[in-house]
Design an enzyme around this catalytic site. Structure first.
Site, PDB file in Angstrom:
ATOM      1  N   ARG A   1      34.428  42.668  34.581  1.00 40.91           N
ATOM      2  CA  ARG A   1      35.628  42.902  33.780  1.00 40.91           C
ATOM      3  C   ARG A   1      35.419  42.384  32.367  1.00 40.91           C
ATOM      4  O   ARG A   1      34.437  41.702  32.091  1.00 40.91           O
ATOM      5  CB  ARG A   1      36.848  42.243  34.427  1.00 40.91           C
ATOM      6  CG  ARG A   1      36.771  40.718  34.450  1.00 40.91           C
ATOM      7  CD  ARG A   1      38.082  40.109  34.940  1.00 40.91           C
ATOM      8  NE  ARG A   1      37.955  38.674  35.093  1.00 40.91           N
ATOM      9  CZ  ARG A   1      38.912  37.882  35.576  1.00 40.91           C
ATOM     10  NH1 ARG A   1      40.063  38.404  35.962  1.00 40.91           N
ATOM     11  NH2 ARG A   1      38.731  36.592  35.676  1.00 40.91           N
TER      12      ARG A   1
ATOM     13  N   CYS B   1      32.983  44.700  23.512  1.00 48.32           N
ATOM     14  CA  CYS B   1      32.725  43.942  22.292  1.00 48.32           C
ATOM     15  C   CYS B   1      34.072  43.795  21.593  1.00 48.32           C
ATOM     16  O   CYS B   1      34.773  44.785  21.401  1.00 48.32           O
ATOM     17  CB  CYS B   1      31.730  44.725  21.430  1.00 48.32           C
ATOM     18  SG  CYS B   1      31.844  44.337  19.676  1.00 48.32           S
TER      19      CYS B   1
ATOM     20  N   ASN C   1      44.335  40.105  28.885  1.00 46.02           N
ATOM     21  CA  ASN C   1      44.340  39.015  29.862  1.00 46.02           C
ATOM     22  C   ASN C   1      43.286  37.996  29.465  1.00 46.02           C
ATOM     23  O   ASN C   1      42.116  38.358  29.278  1.00 46.02           O
ATOM     24  CB  ASN C   1      44.023  39.536  31.268  1.00 46.02           C
ATOM     25  CG  ASN C   1      44.233  38.467  32.320  1.00 46.02           C
ATOM     26  OD1 ASN C   1      45.356  38.036  32.552  1.00 46.02           O
ATOM     27  ND2 ASN C   1      43.166  38.010  32.937  1.00 46.02           N
ATOM     28  N   GLU C   2      43.707  36.770  29.294  1.00 43.02           N
ATOM     29  CA  GLU C   2      42.779  35.695  28.951  1.00 43.02           C
ATOM     30  C   GLU C   2      41.725  36.180  27.951  1.00 43.02           C
ATOM     31  O   GLU C   2      40.517  36.151  28.235  1.00 43.02           O
ATOM     32  CB  GLU C   2      42.116  35.122  30.198  1.00 43.02           C
ATOM     33  CG  GLU C   2      43.099  34.375  31.078  1.00 43.02           C
ATOM     34  CD  GLU C   2      42.430  33.622  32.229  1.00 43.02           C
ATOM     35  OE1 GLU C   2      41.280  33.927  32.568  1.00 43.02           O
ATOM     36  OE2 GLU C   2      43.074  32.724  32.786  1.00 43.02           O
TER      37      GLU C   2
ATOM     38  N   CYS D   1      26.062  42.571  18.504  1.00 40.41           N
ATOM     39  CA  CYS D   1      25.680  43.968  18.262  1.00 40.41           C
ATOM     40  C   CYS D   1      25.693  44.275  16.757  1.00 40.41           C
ATOM     41  O   CYS D   1      26.106  43.442  15.942  1.00 40.41           O
ATOM     42  CB  CYS D   1      26.612  44.904  19.023  1.00 40.41           C
ATOM     43  SG  CYS D   1      28.264  45.054  18.309  1.00 40.41           S
TER      44      CYS D   1
ATOM     45  N   GLU E   1      49.711  31.473  35.280  1.00 39.67           N
ATOM     46  CA  GLU E   1      48.934  31.551  36.521  1.00 39.67           C
ATOM     47  C   GLU E   1      48.619  30.147  36.994  1.00 39.67           C
ATOM     48  O   GLU E   1      48.373  29.251  36.183  1.00 39.67           O
ATOM     49  CB  GLU E   1      47.584  32.231  36.293  1.00 39.67           C
ATOM     50  CG  GLU E   1      47.606  33.686  35.962  1.00 39.67           C
ATOM     51  CD  GLU E   1      46.174  34.217  35.771  1.00 39.67           C
ATOM     52  OE1 GLU E   1      45.206  33.594  36.249  1.00 39.67           O
ATOM     53  OE2 GLU E   1      46.037  35.254  35.105  1.00 39.67           O
TER      54      GLU E   1
ATOM     55  N   TRP F   1      35.998  30.475  42.319  1.00 40.87           N
ATOM     56  CA  TRP F   1      34.975  30.576  41.272  1.00 40.87           C
ATOM     57  C   TRP F   1      34.273  29.266  40.956  1.00 40.87           C
ATOM     58  O   TRP F   1      33.441  29.223  40.061  1.00 40.87           O
ATOM     59  CB  TRP F   1      35.569  31.204  40.016  1.00 40.87           C
ATOM     60  CG  TRP F   1      36.953  30.772  39.653  1.00 40.87           C
ATOM     61  CD1 TRP F   1      38.123  31.452  39.934  1.00 40.87           C
ATOM     62  CD2 TRP F   1      37.358  29.581  38.965  1.00 40.87           C
ATOM     63  NE1 TRP F   1      39.214  30.760  39.454  1.00 40.87           N
ATOM     64  CE2 TRP F   1      38.774  29.603  38.858  1.00 40.87           C
ATOM     65  CE3 TRP F   1      36.668  28.501  38.425  1.00 40.87           C
ATOM     66  CZ2 TRP F   1      39.507  28.595  38.237  1.00 40.87           C
ATOM     67  CZ3 TRP F   1      37.390  27.491  37.810  1.00 40.87           C
ATOM     68  CH2 TRP F   1      38.792  27.541  37.721  1.00 40.87           C
TER      69      TRP F   1
ATOM     70  N   GLU G   1      37.481  38.683  44.008  1.00 41.29           N
ATOM     71  CA  GLU G   1      38.375  37.522  44.141  1.00 41.29           C
ATOM     72  C   GLU G   1      39.070  37.471  45.493  1.00 41.29           C
ATOM     73  O   GLU G   1      40.143  36.878  45.618  1.00 41.29           O
ATOM     74  CB  GLU G   1      39.375  37.509  42.980  1.00 41.29           C
ATOM     75  CG  GLU G   1      38.656  37.267  41.665  1.00 41.29           C
ATOM     76  CD  GLU G   1      39.576  37.064  40.463  1.00 41.29           C
ATOM     77  OE1 GLU G   1      39.262  36.212  39.626  1.00 41.29           O
ATOM     78  OE2 GLU G   1      40.582  37.781  40.377  1.00 41.29           O
ATOM     79  N   LYS G   2      38.437  38.071  46.499  1.00 40.32           N
ATOM     80  CA  LYS G   2      39.123  38.117  47.794  1.00 40.32           C
ATOM     81  C   LYS G   2      39.203  36.744  48.464  1.00 40.32           C
ATOM     82  O   LYS G   2      40.014  36.530  49.352  1.00 40.32           O
ATOM     83  CB  LYS G   2      38.499  39.150  48.727  1.00 40.32           C
ATOM     84  CG  LYS G   2      37.033  38.934  49.056  1.00 40.32           C
ATOM     85  CD  LYS G   2      36.559  40.068  49.958  1.00 40.32           C
ATOM     86  CE  LYS G   2      35.068  40.021  50.197  1.00 40.32           C
ATOM     87  NZ  LYS G   2      34.299  40.262  48.946  1.00 40.32           N
TER      88      LYS G   2
HETATM   89  C1  GAL Z   1      42.264  33.902  35.695  1.00 39.11           C
HETATM   90  C2  GAL Z   1      42.458  35.383  35.509  1.00 39.11           C
HETATM   91  C3  GAL Z   1      42.929  36.067  36.773  1.00 39.11           C
HETATM   92  C4  GAL Z   1      42.116  35.602  37.944  1.00 39.11           C
HETATM   93  C5  GAL Z   1      42.225  34.104  38.049  1.00 39.11           C
HETATM   94  C6  GAL Z   1      41.466  33.526  39.218  1.00 39.11           C
HETATM   95  O1  GAL Z   1      41.301  33.421  34.821  1.00 39.11           O
HETATM   96  O2  GAL Z   1      43.383  35.628  34.484  1.00 39.11           O
HETATM   97  O3  GAL Z   1      42.816  37.466  36.611  1.00 39.11           O
HETATM   98  O4  GAL Z   1      40.780  35.989  37.775  1.00 39.11           O
HETATM   99  O5  GAL Z   1      41.687  33.518  36.894  1.00 39.11           O
HETATM  100  O6  GAL Z   1      41.565  32.127  39.226  1.00 39.11           O
END
Ligand code: GAL
Length: 683
Positions: A119, A123, A157-158, A168, A315, A323, A363-364
């Site tokens: 994702r 650039c 998003n972020e 580039c 979030e 992660w 991200e499951k």
């Molecule tokens: C954030 C992101 C989300 C998701 C989440 C997982 O950084 O905006 O889409 O990936 O982390 O912790």
């Protein structure tokens, strides 16, 4: 600081605190949507972020839009009185786009063009990406901006999470144009970058490239300007998306979600482009109190970035992320405790990634509000449901402010400069900020996070960790702050260079030598506990030596008194912590990093002298914070530890708004326990 609920800025938001999360219905068959909405109502959800990663479904082929599914879910949410934070859907360009525009993919410092398939593979300066994003946003805004359920816009998003630099040819040309604007002439650029060194003088703008991979140290001025340029590119991308929304709906209320103290994105600068601050907090449960403290730093940062206005915790994880190298669960109660910590620091929204845990994809294994297990008998859903319904008891709090007389000064410019290569040690600004902040946090005194160019009038105490880069104007503002009676506390390696990475001659802290009453001649990195502080008779604290580490500035005192000296090495006996009276105020310098407990007692003493004390008496790991609304103030006490803790509520005796339990005198808080007490303020 008049309390202003978010609803006064975004009139379509529901009344009360906001609760919900990212909702990705496109990952699920439509039969599930009704069940989703039923469960959302059960859990007290009143806001969802929709369509963040929906580009491929909204525009399956170039210029061919399919809004049918989005119409249906928007209508279903609206029927159920769930408001929508509608995303611009630009966070992940679809495969057809990357195929048609391979030049839009980012290039790394080695010249490798990165592949699509994860994702944010764009650039930041790609014209094709920006044009396609604007077209999609225009379509979305035309269709949904006037919809009564669409209360807010969620831009991208972020931004800068993964794609924060690109080398580039488009970026190279844009970089040169940016440099021309910044420096005007090549002579000025050569001077700023110190290109007389290593035969680097530029004779033509076209000779300048982005600082790609090189044999050895890159020119620091070059790298610093490129970092600034990339930051401005990201901000430009944000501004372009906001402009595309506002071109259709000038009254649209927009936000974008930021990350935890993220190096590429200067929060103070970024959040000028939007109406509301929002960020995503993922403290590591395995780090316990330390990460809860740094999470609170981020709350203060994002609140401060919009002048103290309530922000959205956009979030967080209900329990586990996927992660980290090892992903710990949040034990029962911790998600609730961290949520109230956010509210205590000024959040009027508690949201999650994501509503329903994904069945497939990268991200499951990330937790959601609805777990794979299902909701009946689920520990996770029970906590989600309890919290959502409990938060309604705090609706009167909306818009309440967090008045602070202490400022923690942080600077992205400084960070970019400090972390350049070829320094006495590879610095981590985040580590330095964390260390000082942890001791301030333990004092339970409200603080704002401010950049060095902020007005300092409202503050009594300013703490500035390692302000290595210091401009003349910033130094002037700090000097004036101390002269008129403020207390300034700075730490080692401060005032070393100007904005162009050129050394302030005469020794650190450069233009503030007179304010601190000292000059730094040499310095050296230290291991943890690599030296120790010996306290002088005039200072508070124990008779025993206090371990210190990280760094040692070797000082020449010019008026400052030593509160502590170094205990070891060839500079034993030389000042390590100093105080200097200047004008009507004082300036304290820490030439090293004392261990936390002693730093905490030093800071507590500095604060106490200013009449700044915690609202209640609480042990380490228990946070106390006050929000002040119209006619009432609210005390939050949050136990971030896995043990029961005793807290003395003193003058704050009252009933807990969440449970009704009495809080009076010494009261026991269970592990991760939370209490909220209200007190009326007389007009
Ligand atoms: C954030 C992101 C989300 C998701 C989440 C997982 O950084 O905006 O889409 O990936 O982390 O912790």
């Amino acid at each position: 600081m008049t309390p202003r609920p978010l609803r006064s800025l975004a009139p379509r938001l529901p009344a009360g605190l906001l609760y919900g999360g990212d909702y990705n219905p496109e990952q699920w068959p439509e039969e599930i949507w009704r069940e989703d909405v039923r469960l959302m109502r059960r859990a007290g959800v009143n806001l969802v972020s929709l369509a963040i990663f929906s580009w491929a479904k909204l525009e399956p082929r170039p210029g061919e839009f399919d809004f049918g599914w989005l119409d249906r879910i928007v209508a279903l949410l609206a029927e159920n009185e769930i408001s929508i934070c509608l995303a611009t859907a630009t966070a992940s360009p679809p495969p057809w786009f990357s195929r048609a525009h391979p030049e839009s993919l980012p290039v790394d410092a080695s010249g490798v063009r990165l592949s699509p398939g994860s994702r944010q593979h764009y650039c930041p300066n790609s014209r094709a990406y920006r044009a396609a994003a604007a077209r999609l946003i225009t379509e979305l805004a035309r269709r949904y901006a006037a919809h009564p359920a669409v209360a807010l816009w969620h831009v991208n998003n972020e931004i800068g999470c993964h794609s924060y630099e690109c080398f580039c040819d488009v970026c190279a040309a844009d970089f040169r144009a940016w440099l021309r604007r910044r420096h005007g002439t090549l002579a000025a650029l050569n001077d700023a970058w110190g290109t007389a060194f290593w035969s680097q003088a530029y004779g033509d703008w076209e000779e300048i490239l982005p600082p790609r991979k090189m044999l050895t140290f890159r020119n620091p001025g070059h790298v610093l300007d490129y970092t600034r340029f990339m930051h401005d590119s990201l901000r430009g991308l944000l501004a372009a998306e906001v402009a595309a929304i506002r071109a259709v709906d000038p009254a649209a209320v927009v936000t974008t979600n930021g990350l935890s103290f993220h190096r590429p994105v200067d929060v103070f600068s970024f959040y000028r482009e939007v109406d509301l601050a929002a960020w995503d907090g993922y403290p590591d449960p395995a780090l316990g109190v330390d990460d809860a403290a740094f999470n609170a730093f981020n709350h203060d940062l994002y609140r401060s970035a919009r002048g103290g206005q309530p922000f959205l915790l956009m979030e967080q994880a209900t329990t586990q992320v996927n992660w980290r190298a090892a992903n710990a669960l949040k034990p029962p109660g911790q998600m609730r405790a961290l949520s109230y910590s956010a509210v205590a620091h000024g959040a009027d929204a508690v949201m999650f990634f994501q509503w329903r845990a994904s069945r497939a994809g990268a991200e499951k294994f990330h937790s959601g509000m609805v777990p794979h297990f299902g909701v009946e008998g689920s520990r996770v859903f029970a906590e989600v449901e309890t919290l959502g319904n409990e938060l309604k008891r705090l609706d009167a709090l909306c818009g309440a402010r967090t008045p602070a007389r202490v400022a923690l000064m942080v600077s992205w410019e400084n960070r970019w400069a400090l972390e350049l290569e070829s320094k006495p040690i590879a610095f981590s600004y985040e580590r330095i900020v964390r260390h000082l902040h942890a001791s301030l946090w333990a004092a339970n005194v409200a603080l704002d996070v401010v950049p060095p160019d902020a007005p300092l009038d409202g503050y009594d105490v300013v703490c500035a960790p390692t302000l290595y880069q210091l401009t003349a104007a910033q130094a002037e503002s700090l000097r004036a702050f101390v002269a008129r009676g403020g207390t300034l506390l700075a730490t080692y390696f401060t005032g070393v260079v100007d904005e162009s990475e050129r050394i302030w001659l005469g020794g650190g802290p450069g233009p503030l030598r007179d304010v601190f009453g000292l000059a730094v001649e040499e310095w050296q990195p230290l291991a943890d506990g690599g030296n120790a502080l010996r306290l002088t008779s005039t200072s508070a604290g124990s008779a025993a030596d206090v371990p210190c580490g990280a760094f040692a500035d070797l000082l020449h005192l010019r008026g400052a008194e030593a509160l502590a000296t170094f205990a070891r090495d060839f500079y034993a006996g030389r000042a390590a912590v100093t105080r200097h009276a200047f004008g009507r105020g004082e300036a304290i310098y820490l030439a090293t990093e004392p261990e936390r407990a002693w730093l905490g007692s030093l800071l507590a003493e500095v604060l106490r002298r200013r009449g700044l004390v915690a609202p209640v008496l609480a042990p380490r790991g228990v946070e106390a914070a006050v929000r002040v609304g119209a006619g009432a103030e609210f005390l939050f006490v949050v136990n971030h530890t896995r043990e029961s803790q005793r807290v003395d509520f003193g003058a704050w005796a009252g009933a807990d708004l969440l449970s009704g339990a009495a809080c009076a005198g010494a009261t026991t808080l269970e592990p991760f326990g939370v209490r909220v007490v209200r007190r009326d303020i007389s007009a």
